[in-house]
Motif scaffolding. Structure first.
Motif, short mmCIF file in Angstrom:
data_model
loop_
_atom_site.label_atom_id
_atom_site.label_comp_id
_atom_site.label_asym_id
_atom_site.label_seq_id
_atom_site.Cartn_x
_atom_site.Cartn_y
_atom_site.Cartn_z
N MET A 464 0.92 -1.09 -0.03
CA MET A 464 -0.01 -0.11 -0.07
C MET A 464 0.73 1.21 0.01
SD MET A 464 -3.20 -0.99 2.45
CE MET A 464 -3.98 0.44 2.16
N GLU A 465 2.07 1.35 0.71
CA GLU A 465 2.86 2.53 0.72
C GLU A 465 3.39 2.54 -0.74
OE1 GLU A 465 3.84 4.46 2.77
OE2 GLU A 465 3.23 3.83 4.77
N GLU A 466 3.68 1.65 -1.43
CA GLU A 466 4.16 1.74 -2.81
C GLU A 466 3.29 2.26 -3.93
OE1 GLU A 466 5.60 -2.13 -4.00
OE2 GLU A 466 7.43 -1.79 -2.76
N GLU A 467 1.87 1.84 -3.39
CA GLU A 467 0.69 2.44 -4.34
C GLU A 467 0.57 3.78 -4.07
OE1 GLU A 467 -2.61 -0.33 -3.72
OE2 GLU A 467 -1.64 -2.07 -4.62
N LEU A 468 0.57 4.14 -2.77
CA LEU A 468 0.37 5.57 -2.36
C LEU A 468 1.56 6.58 -2.92
CD1 LEU A 468 -1.42 7.47 -0.67
CD2 LEU A 468 -0.14 6.94 1.17
N THR A 469 2.71 5.87 -2.74
CA THR A 469 3.71 6.79 -3.40
C THR A 469 3.56 6.90 -4.95
OG1 THR A 469 5.17 5.88 -1.54
CG2 THR A 469 6.45 6.90 -3.41
N ALA A 470 3.23 5.90 -5.64
CA ALA A 470 2.95 5.90 -7.06
C ALA A 470 1.88 7.01 -7.28
CB ALA A 470 2.61 4.58 -7.70
N GLU A 504 -7.08 4.20 4.43
CA GLU A 504 -6.95 2.75 4.29
C GLU A 504 -5.49 2.34 4.86
OE1 GLU A 504 -7.51 0.89 0.58
OE2 GLU A 504 -9.61 1.80 0.42
N GLN A 505 -4.56 2.99 4.66
CA GLN A 505 -3.24 2.72 5.18
C GLN A 505 -3.22 2.95 6.92
OE1 GLN A 505 -0.18 4.98 3.53
NE2 GLN A 505 1.40 3.62 4.62
N GLU A 506 -3.95 4.02 7.14
CA GLU A 506 -4.08 4.37 8.44
C GLU A 506 -4.74 3.33 9.24
OE1 GLU A 506 -2.77 6.46 11.84
OE2 GLU A 506 -2.34 6.67 9.89
N ARG A 511 -5.03 -1.54 12.89
CA ARG A 511 -5.09 -2.89 13.07
C ARG A 511 -3.95 -3.56 13.47
NH1 ARG A 511 -8.75 -2.17 8.47
NH2 ARG A 511 -7.32 -3.23 7.42
N ILE A 512 -2.84 -3.23 12.76
CA ILE A 512 -1.44 -4.05 13.07
C ILE A 512 -1.19 -3.78 14.40
CG2 ILE A 512 0.76 -4.06 12.35
CD1 ILE A 512 0.03 -3.57 9.43
N LYS A 513 -1.36 -2.39 14.81
CA LYS A 513 -0.95 -2.02 16.20
C LYS A 513 -1.62 -2.79 17.10
CE LYS A 513 0.32 1.80 16.73
NZ LYS A 513 0.23 3.43 16.60
N GLU A 514 -2.95 -2.95 16.85
CA GLU A 514 -3.74 -3.47 17.81
C GLU A 514 -3.52 -5.24 17.93
OE1 GLU A 514 -7.91 -2.88 16.56
OE2 GLU A 514 -7.81 -0.77 17.33
N GLN A 515 -3.27 -5.82 16.86
CA GLN A 515 -2.91 -7.27 16.88
C GLN A 515 -1.36 -7.70 16.83
OE1 GLN A 515 -4.57 -8.68 13.11
NE2 GLN A 515 -6.58 -8.16 13.66
N ALA A 516 -0.54 -6.62 16.76
CA ALA A 516 0.64 -6.94 17.09
C ALA A 516 1.16 -7.61 18.46
CB ALA A 516 1.66 -5.57 16.84
#
Length: 674
Positions: A464-470, A504-506, A511-516
């Motif tokens: 997603m970071e790559e898509e957002l940068t593009a 969406e990235q945020e 979610r990653i922070k919650e499930q980490a």
């Protein structure tokens, strides 16, 4: 072919390879036996768990593999397992008995380990580690059958199960696999025939061994069952002692004392036995004094009929049991076991029994046996009992008798050495299997589901970071191209897409922070479980290496006995050769004398032949003379008869003359008168 009794219909079960009676015990009675054995097994397993809670014991001896095996049993109830095994009939009863034997032996071994660690006896603790590994092997082999769930699953598991895997003794397991594979019981005659063909045992030794196996077995009322021997009952003896030593324990216990018996056989008298003693005799005599205990009031016959006490003593490593005047003398493979049974009471508590001795006495009391008390045997060692037995049985030893006995003993020792080869091979296979299991279950590449999900989420965030940068770069290019009239609409649409992507990235980062934490905890748990499995495998391999070392030491001890027997046989052969040399010289002298006598006999025979010829000639002359004399005698008889007849004729002529004269006179007178 087996004769069918009218009250016991039998059929052959191919997957078990034995006969089973169709008329079983009543269901409630049979199920009661199964449940009773399972309850006893679960009580022993609970005692094992209690002993493993001792941090000192767990810190001194690595027993993680035993703890994990016990955890697999802890999730089931004894009554449920007993009901499952009851559906298997005699096979289920055999499995229940095996479970009870293994669990009781494990509890006793752990108690020995606790006593040894508390008293600072490292050798007994190390021996306990080996024994625990062997018993844990038996429990793991029983797991698929014990935890089947229902009777149908038990039957399926029983068909797929190999009884040889239950045996911890490698040599006996290979013997059973070779002759009675997939059998839980066999006919006594078949077992005796297998021993005679594979071990060259005589009929008397086979019968004595069968007497031990039947006596230590479970009491059955069926005539058919009385003619069979159970694998579970044989495992009580052979799993501890091994095949060769188990047979010797039941039939020729004197052979188990080793060098002392060799010295007693090789020496012609007391002075001769002292002259051939070696350092091993002195060492073994001192070792026996600290490794032997005395059970007053007991004997080998009582021990043979007491399955519970026999199981307890074999679990503690009994190697020899012999009768003495005061009772039964028992020697253990590890001398510090006797120390744990006897001396710790006076040292730690001042009086009474040790906990280990109390455990053995409680088992005997629960089985209705007489009281069991342990004390050091002192001078009443098995070696002295064996020497006394040999001297009593053989009042005088000739060189030929000693040679025969040593040769037979050497042959049986070679069988023992041959068994060690199979034992070491099976131990190597078990180590290899444990190492393979460690490689499979402890793969370093596998990081668990938590690591995989976290890595997948991070890869999605990077995408997603790559898509957002593009999209941002595209937005910058469109902003620079201001000459296009439709550029404002494209920029607005692209800004909306960029905003949605950022949102969406945020959300995904949230979610990653919650499930980490969850994924990290799962990864940590997975890593701990993997380390635990790795440690369990390493501990099992370490125990197998200790057992391998012990078997190598035992093999070297037997090899030293064989070497000494061979040297003694060479000495006897040398004495025989000296005797043969003297016999050869005497034979030569006898040959010369015989030749002289033979020449003299030839001369005498020739002289006798000449004399016999002369005798024959004299006999012929004598016979001729006799015939001549006979002829003369007959002639003389004829002459005598002739003379007699002539005399008679003369007498008759005279009478005739007289008569004639009378007649003439008469006639003349008549004439005159006329």
């Amino acid at each position: 072919v087996q004769a069918i009794h009218p009250t016991h219909l039998v059929w052959l079960r191919p997957h078990r390879g034995c006969f089973k009676s169709a008329r079983e015990f009543p269901r409630d009675m049979e199920q009661g036996k199964h449940i009773e054995l399972c309850e006893a097994a679960w009580a022993s397993l609970a005692e094992c768990v209690r002993l493993l809670e001792n941090t000192t014991l767990r810190g001194a001896i690595p027993l993680l593999y035993a703890e994990l095996t016990l955890e697999e049993f802890s999730g089931h109830q004894a009554a449920a397992v007993g009901a499952t095994l009851a559906g298997g009939g005699r096979d289920g009863l055999a499995i229940a008995q095996a479970l009870a034997d293994a669990s009781a032996a494990l509890a006793l071994t752990l108690q020995l380990a606790a006593e040894a660690i508390a008293a600072g006896l490292p050798s007994a603790a190390q021996w306990s580690q080996i024994a625990v590994q062997r018993l844990e092997h038996k429990l793991r082999a029983l797991l698929p059958l014990v935890l089947a769930g229902d009777s149908q699953a038990f039957e399926v598991s029983l068909r797929m199960w190999s009884p040889e895997t239950f045996l911890a003794s490698a040599d006996f397991g290979l013997f059973w696999q070779e002759h009675f594979s997939q059998c839980l019981r066999v006919a006594s005659a078949d077992f005796a025939n297998a021993l005679r063909t594979s071990r060259s045992m005589d009929v008397g030794a086979c019968q004595e061994l069968l007497t031990w196996l039947r006596s230590c077995g479970r009491r059955e009322e069926s005539m058919e069952q009385a003619e069979e021997v159970e694998l579970v009952d044989m495992a009580v003896l052979f799993d501890c002692l091994g095949m060769a030593c188990g047979v010797a324990f039941c039939t020729r216990w004197q052979e188990l004392v080793g060098h002392s018996l060799i010295t007693a056989i090789a020496g012609e008298h007391e002075l001769g036995r002292r002259s051939i003693q070696c350092a091993a005799d002195v060492v073994m005599a001192r070792r026996e004094q600290v490794a032997s205990v005395l059970l007053k009031g007991w004997s080998r016959e009582k021990l043979r009929n007491s399955r519970v006490l026999l199981r307890a003593l074999t679990a503690l490593g009994m190697s020899v049991a012999c009768d003495a005047e005061e009772g039964l003398v028992v020697q253990f493979a590890e001398p510090e076991v006797a120390t744990c049974l006897v001396t710790l009471a006076s040292e730690s508590r001042g009086a009474g029994r040790t906990k280990l001795a109390e455990g053995v006495a409680a088992m005997a009391q629960a089985a209705g046996l007489q009281e069991v008390d342990f004390e050091f045997a002192g001078e009443r060692t098995p070696s002295k009992c064996a020497v006394a037995h040999v001297l009593q049985e053989y009042t005088s030893f000739k060189a030929r008798d000693r040679h025969v006995m040593l040769t037979e003993l050497s042959a049986r020792k070679l069988w023992t050495l041959n068994d060690f080869l199979s034992v070491l091979k099976v131990l190597a296979d078990r180590r290899r299997s444990a190492a393979q299991q460690r490689v499979i279950t402890c793969d370093a590449i596998d990081n668990g589901d938590g690591h995989m999900r976290f890595a997948q989420a991070m890869r999605e965030v990077a995408t997603m970071e790559e898509e957002l940068t593009a999209r941002r770069k595209r937005l910058e290019r469109m902003e620079r191209a201001y000459d296009d009239p439709d550029q404002v609409a494209h920029i607005r649409a692209l800004m909306q897409e960029v905003g949605q992507a950022e949102e969406e990235q945020e959300q995904r980062r949230t979610r990653i922070k919650e499930q980490a934490d969850t994924w990290t905890r799962e990864a940590t748990d997975f890593e701990e479980a993997r380390q635990l499995r790795d440690q369990v495998c390493r501990q099992r391999i370490a125990a197998l290496l200790l057992e391998t070392k012990l078997r190598h030491l035992q093999r070297l001890a037997v090899r030293s006995e064989v070497t000494r027997i061979e040297n003694l046989l060479l000495d006897l052969e040398e004495s025989f050769s000296c005797s043969r040399q003297r016999l050869h010289e005497y034979d030569e002298r006898l040959t010369t004398a015989i030749q002289d006598k033979e020449s003299l006999l030839v001369g005498l025979m020739q002289a006798m032949a000449v004399l016999k010829g002369q005798v024959r000639e004299a006999d012929a002359t004598t016979m001729e003379r006799a015939r001549e004399l006979e002829s003369l005698r007959r002639i003389m008889e004829l002459q005598a008869n002739k003379a007699q007849q002539l005399d008679e004729i003369d007498a008759l002529e005279k009478k005739v003359d007289i008569l004639k004269s009378k007649n003439m006179a008469t006639a003349a007178a008549a004439v005159v008168s006329s």
